[in-house]
Write a protein that holds these residues in place. Structure first.
Motif, short mmCIF file in Angstrom:
data_model
loop_
_atom_site.label_atom_id
_atom_site.label_comp_id
_atom_site.label_asym_id
_atom_site.label_seq_id
_atom_site.Cartn_x
_atom_site.Cartn_y
_atom_site.Cartn_z
N GLY A 78 0.84 -1.19 0.00
CA GLY A 78 0.00 0.00 0.00
C GLY A 78 0.87 1.24 0.00
N ARG A 79 0.73 2.07 1.03
CA ARG A 79 1.51 3.31 1.04
C ARG A 79 2.89 3.13 1.68
N ILE A 80 3.08 1.95 2.32
CA ILE A 80 4.39 1.71 2.93
C ILE A 80 5.38 1.25 1.87
N GLN A 81 6.44 2.03 1.68
CA GLN A 81 7.45 1.63 0.72
C GLN A 81 8.54 0.87 1.47
N ALA A 82 8.59 -0.44 1.27
CA ALA A 82 9.55 -1.27 2.01
C ALA A 82 10.88 -1.36 1.28
N LEU A 83 10.85 -1.45 -0.05
CA LEU A 83 12.09 -1.50 -0.83
C LEU A 83 12.20 -0.23 -1.65
N ARG A 84 13.31 0.50 -1.45
CA ARG A 84 13.48 1.76 -2.19
C ARG A 84 14.43 1.60 -3.37
N GLU A 85 15.46 0.80 -3.17
CA GLU A 85 16.46 0.66 -4.23
C GLU A 85 17.26 -0.59 -3.93
N VAL A 86 16.79 -1.71 -4.39
CA VAL A 86 17.51 -2.95 -4.13
C VAL A 86 18.15 -3.43 -5.43
N SER A 87 19.47 -3.52 -5.42
CA SER A 87 20.20 -4.02 -6.58
C SER A 87 21.17 -5.08 -6.10
N ALA A 128 24.30 -12.34 11.25
CA ALA A 128 25.25 -11.96 10.20
C ALA A 128 26.56 -12.73 10.28
N ASN A 129 27.01 -12.97 11.48
CA ASN A 129 28.28 -13.66 11.68
C ASN A 129 28.27 -15.03 11.01
N GLN A 130 27.30 -15.82 11.36
CA GLN A 130 27.20 -17.17 10.80
C GLN A 130 26.98 -17.13 9.29
N ALA A 131 26.11 -16.21 8.87
CA ALA A 131 25.77 -16.14 7.45
C ALA A 131 27.00 -15.79 6.62
N LEU A 132 27.80 -14.84 7.11
CA LEU A 132 28.97 -14.41 6.36
C LEU A 132 30.06 -15.49 6.36
N LYS A 133 30.05 -16.32 7.39
CA LYS A 133 31.03 -17.41 7.41
C LYS A 133 30.68 -18.47 6.38
N LEU A 134 29.37 -18.60 6.12
CA LEU A 134 28.93 -19.63 5.18
C LEU A 134 28.99 -19.13 3.73
N ALA A 135 28.68 -17.86 3.53
CA ALA A 135 28.47 -17.35 2.17
C ALA A 135 29.78 -17.00 1.46
N HIS A 136 29.67 -16.90 0.14
CA HIS A 136 30.79 -16.41 -0.65
C HIS A 136 30.79 -14.89 -0.69
N ARG A 137 29.61 -14.33 -0.90
CA ARG A 137 29.49 -12.88 -0.98
C ARG A 137 28.30 -12.43 -0.15
N GLY A 138 28.25 -11.12 0.12
CA GLY A 138 27.13 -10.63 0.91
C GLY A 138 26.73 -9.21 0.52
N TYR A 139 25.47 -8.89 0.84
CA TYR A 139 24.94 -7.54 0.65
C TYR A 139 24.41 -7.08 1.99
N VAL A 140 24.49 -5.77 2.21
CA VAL A 140 23.89 -5.21 3.41
C VAL A 140 22.70 -4.35 2.98
N LEU A 141 21.58 -4.59 3.65
CA LEU A 141 20.34 -3.87 3.32
C LEU A 141 20.02 -2.92 4.48
N GLU A 142 19.78 -1.66 4.15
CA GLU A 142 19.42 -0.68 5.17
C GLU A 142 18.24 0.12 4.69
N ASN A 143 17.16 0.12 5.45
CA ASN A 143 15.97 0.89 5.07
C ASN A 143 15.58 0.71 3.61
N GLY A 144 15.57 -0.52 3.15
CA GLY A 144 15.12 -0.78 1.80
C GLY A 144 16.12 -0.45 0.71
N ARG A 145 17.38 -0.21 1.09
CA ARG A 145 18.42 0.03 0.08
C ARG A 145 19.59 -0.90 0.31
N THR A 146 20.12 -1.45 -0.79
CA THR A 146 21.36 -2.22 -0.66
C THR A 146 22.50 -1.22 -0.63
N VAL A 147 23.15 -1.15 0.53
CA VAL A 147 24.15 -0.09 0.72
C VAL A 147 25.59 -0.59 0.62
#
Ligand SMILES: Nc1ncnc2c1ncn2[C@@H]1O[C@H](COP(=O)(O)OP(=O)(O)OP(=O)(O)O)[C@@H](O)[C@H]1O
Ligand SMILES: [Mg+2]
Lengths: 234, 274
Positions: free
Chosen positions: A12-21, A194-213
Motif C-alpha cells: 500500500g503506502r508503505i514503501q519497504a524496498l526503495r532501491e535494491v540491486s 550476520a556472523n554465521q551467514a557471512l562465514k557460510l556465504a561467498h558474498r554478501g549484501y547489506v540492506l538498510e531501510n530498503g536500500r542495498t548499501v
C-alpha cells in the motif's frame, strides 16, 4: 543467474524496498543481511512474485520475472523457505514434503528425492505420519528446507533459517545448506545472524531501510568496521 | 466447504441449491414432453442442473468474490448477501413468487413395497446419493492432488502460492464442487418435497451452515452429525412444542453452539488468524 536492478516494492503506502540491486551467480551462496524491518523478507517475496515490484527489473537466467505469478516463478526454479517456516500444520510431514513437489510430474524422481531428504534429516522419516504442526522448531525448519528441495530448485531462497533455534541445530542446518550448495543448488540466504551467514556465504549484501548499501566478499564484510559494529556486535 | 478454505460464508450457496432445483424443473418439464421416463429424467435433469450450477459457482466467485479477496472480511460477506438477494429476486421475477409443483422424479421401487410404510424409495435414493457424494468428497480432499492443494490453501494461502499452487484456480474449483453438490441437493429435496419456490435456498443455506458449524467447520463427518442433530432438534421441537417453532429451535441451536463450543462437536479449535 539472478539479478535485481533498482527494485522498489511495498505494501500500500508503505514503501519497504526503495532501491535494491544485487546479483547471485550460479553455484554461489550469497547472503543478504540487515536489521529488523530493513526489507529482507520483502526482497524475497518480491523475487517470488508474492509482493509486486513497483519499479526496477528482476532477471532470472536473463528473463524478466516481473508480472509472473508466484506459481510460474516456482516453475522457473526459484523456491523460497519463508521466514517462520510456514509448515502446513494439519498436513502430515509426508504430505508437506509432497506439496513441495506440487508442480512436478515425475513420480519416480519425487520418490528418489523423498528418500534423499529423509536421509538428510532422518528425523523426518521417523515423523512422517505426524502432523507438521506438532514438530519442534528445529524439525520444522528441516521440514521446510526439505519441502523446498522437493521442488528441485535451481535457486533456493532462505529467510532466516536460524531464527529461534539452538546453536547446535543452527550449525546442523548451516552444514546442510553448505552441502545442498555443493551438490549444485545456488543459495540466496537472508539472515540477521550476520556472523554465521557471512562465514557460510561467498558474498554478501547489506540492506538498510530498503536500500542495498554495501556489497563485498563475505570475508571482507566480516572485516568491515561498519558491519562489525552494526551487525556483528563487536 | 468454501467457508473452510477462505473463511467466507457463501450466502449465495443456498441460492445455487434453489437454482439447481429450478433448472431441473425446467429440464424435467421439457424431457417429459419428449416422452422420457422417470430415471432418465432424474439423471438428465440432475446433470444439467449440476453443470449449470458449476458454471454459476465459477462465475460468481470470479466476478463477486475474487476482486474482494484482499479486502476486509466484511466486504465479501456483504457481496455474498447481495448476490443471494439478487438471485432470489431474479428467480422470483423470472419465474413466480408462488410455490411451483415439482414432479416426483424419484420413482417408487417395486422391491421397496414391503417396507414402504417405514422408509420410502425417495428417502433411500437421497440417503444413498448423499453417502456416495460425501465419500467421494472425502476421498477427493484427502488423496487427490487438487484436494491436497485445497487443504494447503486453507491452512496457509501464502505458503500454498510459494509451493507453486495456483490459488485462484483452487478456489474456483472449490466453488464449482460446492455448487454442484448444492444443485444436486436442490434437485433431490425438491423432488422429495414436491414443491419449490425462490426462497427455499435461503433457509436451506442457513440450515446447512448451522449443521456445518454444529459439527465443526471443515469436517465432513461433523457436517453429517450436525445435520442429524439439527434435524432431530427440529423434529422434536415440532413434535413437542409446535411446528411453527422449528426454525426458532434450529437457530437457537446455532446460537448456543457459537457461544458454548465455537469449534463444533467434532471440530478442532481454530484460532482466528490476525
Ligand atoms: N504485510 C505487510 N503489510 C504492511 N507492511 C509490511 C508488511 N510486511 C512488512 N511490512 C513492512 O515492510 C518493512 C520491511 O519488512 P520486512 O519484513 O521485509 O523486513 P525484514 O528485513 O524481513 O525484517 P525482520 O528481520 O524483522 O524479518 C517493515 O517496515 C514492515 O513493517
Ligand atoms: Mg524478515
Amino acid at each position: 543467474m539472478l539479478e535485481l536492478r533498482g527494485v522498489q516494492a511495498g505494501y500500500g503506502r508503505i514503501q519497504a524496498l526503495r532501491e535494491v540491486s544485487l546479483s547471485v551467480g550460479a553455484g554461489e551462496i550469497v547472503t543478504l543481511i540487515g536489521a529488523n524491518g530493513a526489507g529482507k523478507s520483502t526482497t524475497l517475496m518480491t523475487i517470488c512474485g508474492v509482493v509486486a515490484a513497483q519499479a526496477g527489473e528482476i532477471l532470472f537466467e536473463g528473463e524478466s520475472l516481473r508480472g509472473l505469478s508466484p506459481d510460474a516463478i516456482v516453475g522457473r526454479g526459484i523456491v523460497q523457505v519463508p521466514e517462520g517456516r510456514r509448515i502446513f500444520p494439519r498436513m502430515s510431514v509426508r504430505e508437506n514434503l509432497e506439496m513441495g513437489a506440487y508442480l512436478r510430474r515425475d513420480p519416480a524422481g519425487i520418490r528418489r528425492d523423498l528418500e534423499y531428504v529423509m536421509k538428510l534429516f532422518p528425523i523426518l522419516a521417523e515423523r512422517r505420519h505426524q502432523p507438521g504442526g506438532t514438530l519442534s522448531g528445529g524439525e520444522q525448519q528441516m521440514l521446510a528446507i526439505s519441502r523446498a528441495l522437493l521442488a528441485r530448485p535451481k535457486l533456493l531462497l532462505l529467510d532466516e533459517p536460524s531464527l529461534g533455534l539452538a546453536p547446535l541445530v543452527i550449525r546442523q542446518i548451516f552444514t546442510i545448506i553448505r552441502r545442498i550448495n555443493a551438490e549444485g543448488t545456488t543459495v540466496f540466504l537472508v539472515e540477521q545472524n550476520a556472523n554465521q551467514a557471512l562465514k557460510l556465504a561467498h558474498r554478501g549484501y547489506v540492506l538498510e531501510n530498503g536500500r542495498t548499501v554495501l556489497n563485498d566478499t563475505a570475508e571482507k564484510l566480516l572485516g568491515n568496521e561498519e558491519v562489525k559494529s552494526a551487525y556483528l556486535g563487536i | 466447504m468454501v467457508y473452510g478454505i477462505i473463511q467466507l460464508i457463501n450466502f449465495a450457496h443456498g441460492e445455487i441449491y434453489m437454482l439447481g432445483a429450478f433448472i431441473a424443473l425446467i429440464v424435467a418439464g421439457a424431457l417429459t414432453i419428449y416422452g422420457f421416463s422417470g430415471w432418465a429424467i432424474l439423471l438428465l435433469a440432475g446433470l444439467v442442473a449440476a453443470v449449470y450450477a458449476a458454471a454459476y459457482g465459477y462465475t460468481l466467485e470470479k466476478i463477486a468474490y475474487r476482486p474482494l479477496r484482499t479486502a476486509p472480511r466484511l466486504s465479501p460477506l456483504i457481496s455474498a448477501i447481495g448476490k443471494s438477494l439478487f438471485l432470489q429476486n431474479y428467480v422470483m421475477l423470472a419465474q413466480t413468487p408462488d410455490f411451483l409443483p415439482f414432479p416426483t422424479l424419484i420413482p417408487e421401487f417395486a422391491f421397496m413395497e414391503p417396507v414402504a410404510h417405514i422408509i420410502g424409495s425417495a428417502e433411500v435414493v437421497i440417503l444413498l446419493t448423499s453417502a456416495v457424494l460425501m465419500t467421494g468428497l472425502t476421498v477427493l480432499i484427502k488423496y487427490t492432488r487438487i484436494g491436497k492443494a485445497m487443504r494447503a490453501t486453507q491452512q496457509d494461502m501464502a505458503m500454498a502460492r510459494l509451493v507453486g499452487i495456483d490459488v485462484d484456480r483452487v478456489i474456483s474449483f472449490t466453488f464449482v464442487v460446492g455448487s454442484v453438490l448444492a444443485a444436486v441437493g436442490g434437485v433431490l429435496v425438491g423432488s422429495y418435497l414436491g414443491q419449490i419456490n425462490f426462497a427455499i435456498g435461503f433457509m436451506a443455506g442457513i440450515k446447512a451452515f448451522t449443521a456445518a458449524v454444529l459439527g465443526g467447520i471443515g469436517s465432513i463427518p461433523g457436517a453429517v452429525l450436525g445435520g442429524l442433530v439439527l434435524g432431530l432438534t427440529e423434529a422434536l421441537a415440532a413434535g413437542y412444542v409446535s411446528s411453527a417453532y422449528e426454525d426458532v429451535f434450529a437457530f437457537g441451536v446455532l446460537v448456543l453452539i457459537l457461544i458454548l463450543r465455537p469449534s463444533g462437536l467434532l471440530g478442532r479449535a481454530i484460532r482466528e488468524k490476525v
